[in-house]
Design a protein around this motif. Structure first.
Motif, PDB file in Angstrom:
ATOM      1  N   PRO A 117       0.815  -1.223   0.000  1.00 45.34           N
ATOM      2  CA  PRO A 117       0.000   0.000   0.000  1.00 45.34           C
ATOM      3  C   PRO A 117       0.847   1.273   0.000  1.00 45.34           C
ATOM      4  N   ALA A 118       1.962   1.277   0.730  1.00 42.27           N
ATOM      5  CA  ALA A 118       2.820   2.462   0.740  1.00 42.27           C
ATOM      6  C   ALA A 118       3.376   2.741  -0.650  1.00 42.27           C
ATOM      7  N   THR A 119       3.700   1.684  -1.388  1.00 38.81           N
ATOM      8  CA  THR A 119       4.201   1.858  -2.755  1.00 38.81           C
ATOM      9  C   THR A 119       3.134   2.440  -3.669  1.00 38.81           C
ATOM     10  N   LEU A 120       1.890   1.997  -3.463  1.00 36.52           N
ATOM     11  CA  LEU A 120       0.801   2.434  -4.334  1.00 36.52           C
ATOM     12  C   LEU A 120       0.143   3.721  -3.847  1.00 36.52           C
ATOM     13  N   LEU A 136       5.263  -5.939  -6.603  1.00 38.67           N
ATOM     14  CA  LEU A 136       6.340  -6.465  -5.766  1.00 38.67           C
ATOM     15  C   LEU A 136       7.682  -5.870  -6.179  1.00 38.67           C
ATOM     16  N   ASP A 137       7.927  -5.823  -7.471  1.00 35.23           N
ATOM     17  CA  ASP A 137       9.185  -5.232  -7.965  1.00 35.23           C
ATOM     18  C   ASP A 137       9.292  -3.764  -7.564  1.00 35.23           C
ATOM     19  N   ALA A 138       8.197  -3.034  -7.709  1.00 29.46           N
ATOM     20  CA  ALA A 138       8.206  -1.612  -7.378  1.00 29.46           C
ATOM     21  C   ALA A 138       8.433  -1.394  -5.891  1.00 29.46           C
ATOM     22  N   THR A 139       7.884  -2.275  -5.070  1.00 29.64           N
ATOM     23  CA  THR A 139       8.054  -2.150  -3.623  1.00 29.64           C
ATOM     24  C   THR A 139       9.495  -2.420  -3.221  1.00 29.64           C
ATOM     25  N   VAL A 140      10.098  -3.445  -3.792  1.00 29.29           N
ATOM     26  CA  VAL A 140      11.505  -3.736  -3.515  1.00 29.29           C
ATOM     27  C   VAL A 140      12.378  -2.553  -3.923  1.00 29.29           C
ATOM     28  N   ARG A 142      11.484   0.640  -4.258  1.00 28.49           N
ATOM     29  CA  ARG A 142      11.229   1.809  -3.410  1.00 28.49           C
ATOM     30  C   ARG A 142      11.895   1.676  -2.055  1.00 28.49           C
ATOM     31  N   GLN A 143      11.833   0.482  -1.480  1.00 32.34           N
ATOM     32  CA  GLN A 143      12.374   0.273  -0.138  1.00 32.34           C
ATOM     33  C   GLN A 143      13.883   0.069  -0.138  1.00 32.34           C
ATOM     34  N   GLY A 144      14.421  -0.373  -1.265  1.00 33.96           N
ATOM     35  CA  GLY A 144      15.852  -0.604  -1.346  1.00 33.96           C
ATOM     36  C   GLY A 144      16.326  -1.811  -0.565  1.00 33.96           C
ATOM     37  N   GLU A 240       6.445   2.351  11.226  1.00 33.89           N
ATOM     38  CA  GLU A 240       7.817   2.747  11.542  1.00 33.89           C
ATOM     39  C   GLU A 240       8.763   2.562  10.360  1.00 33.89           C
ATOM     40  N   ALA A 241       8.204   2.125   9.229  1.00 31.56           N
ATOM     41  CA  ALA A 241       9.014   1.889   8.012  1.00 31.56           C
ATOM     42  C   ALA A 241      10.182   0.958   8.297  1.00 31.56           C
ATOM     43  N   ILE A 242       9.906  -0.110   9.060  1.00 25.77           N
ATOM     44  CA  ILE A 242      10.917  -1.132   9.324  1.00 25.77           C
ATOM     45  C   ILE A 242      10.780  -2.194   8.227  1.00 25.77           C
ATOM     46  N   HIS A 243      11.704  -2.191   7.307  1.00 25.14           N
ATOM     47  CA  HIS A 243      11.603  -3.085   6.154  1.00 25.14           C
ATOM     48  C   HIS A 243      12.542  -4.279   6.233  1.00 25.14           C
ATOM     49  N   GLU A 244      13.574  -4.222   7.085  1.00 21.29           N
ATOM     50  CA  GLU A 244      14.495  -5.334   7.305  1.00 21.29           C
ATOM     51  C   GLU A 244      14.659  -5.540   8.806  1.00 21.29           C
ATOM     52  N   PHE A 245      14.698  -6.793   9.228  1.00 21.97           N
ATOM     53  CA  PHE A 245      14.735  -7.100  10.656  1.00 21.97           C
ATOM     54  C   PHE A 245      15.112  -8.563  10.851  1.00 21.97           C
TER      55      PHE A 245
END
Length: 270
Positions: A117-120, A136-140, A142-144, A240-245
């Motif tokens: 949703p954040a990507t869109l 999915l590609d766009a989200t990856v 965007r988030q890096g 919190e925009a936590i994308h890796e953990f």
């Protein structure tokens, strides 16, 4: 020799709870027995000579209720489980000896949140929306945060915002957003360890169609040996925009079961 993990924990970590609280009446798939909790004994029912008293509990539940993980024994295709195991022969004495939830090792691995949703640019996806490969590609991008082999990938649709409303979360006439077969293939090609979502069936449910067809389950569980985690709460991670953990999950060690309730954690530095 110093343990680097212990050093990191000692330096300070915090966790985000990704599991839903188990409550009587919570929304769930109609295909599974509901969760039930009662108190056979309450304080005062039996009092010791010194005035002490104890209460106790009893629970009954399906193993695919609340936040839970699907074992590879959960789904078959044309009578076969993952690795071409015979679905009938794998069930011995009412237990799935091969691919039961007892065969899932505890998970302590890299987790990646894909916040679609954040990507869109929306708060949550519409019911029945298909999360496409392009999404999915766009989200990856965007988030890096690239998806790597062995990762646990959690896909947010925002649909869990409806959890407290009950039936709207289940979907029914509205359908439920999620990946379809193409999205599942995208995940499988990246050789991830497990995939999760904030919905009860992980994948897209078409409006009014219910659980009639679940191609993503076939692709992930049967064809690829990738576990599925459902009914996650991903809202705090997204906020919190936590994308890796560091992702931590331990299934109940139930011999021969097709799934297990879980309470997964996302662990990050404090």
């Amino acid at each position: 020799m110093a343990d680097r993990l212990l050093e990191a924990v000692t330096a300070g970590v915090r966790h985000v709870d990704l599991g839903r609280q188990l409550r009587v009446g919570m929304p769930q798939s109609p295909n599974h027995p509901q969760f039930w909790h009662t108190l056979p004994r309450r304080h005062g029912d039996m009092v010791r000579a010194d005035g002490g008293s104890a209460a106790n509990d009893m629970i009954t539940t399906g193993t695919h209720v609340g936040t839970h993980i699907d074992a590879l024994a959960h789904v078959s295709q044309d009578g076969r489980l993952h690795g071409d195991a015979d679905a009938t022969d794998s069930c011995i004495g009412g237990k799935y000896v091969e691919h039961g939830v007892h065969t899932i090792a505890p998970m302590v691995c890299r987790g990646v949140l894909l916040d679609v949703p954040a990507t869109l640019g929306v708060e949550r996806l519409d019911g029945g929306y298909e999360i496409t490969v392009a999404d999915l590609d766009a989200t990856v991008e965007r988030q890096g945060a690239a998806v790597e082999p062995g990762d646990v990938v959690l896909i947010r649709s925002g649909w869990s915002q409806l959890f407290e409303q009950g039936q709207p979360y289940v979907g029914g006439p509205s359908g439920v957003p999620g990946v379809s077969e193409a999205g599942a293939q995208w995940l499988a090609e990246r050789r991830i360890h497990a995939a999760g979502a904030d919905t009860i069936a992980f994948e897209r449910l078409a409006p009014g169609k219910g659980h009639g067809l679940l191609p993503a389950h076939r692709v992930l569980l049967v064809e690829s040996g990738i576990y599925i985690i459902e009914a996650l709460d991903l809202e705090q991670l997204a906020a919190e925009a936590i994308h890796e953990f560091t992702f931590v999950l331990v299934p109940l060690n139930i011999f021969g079961a097709t799934g297990s309730p879980v309470r997964p954690l996302a662990v990050v530095s404090a």
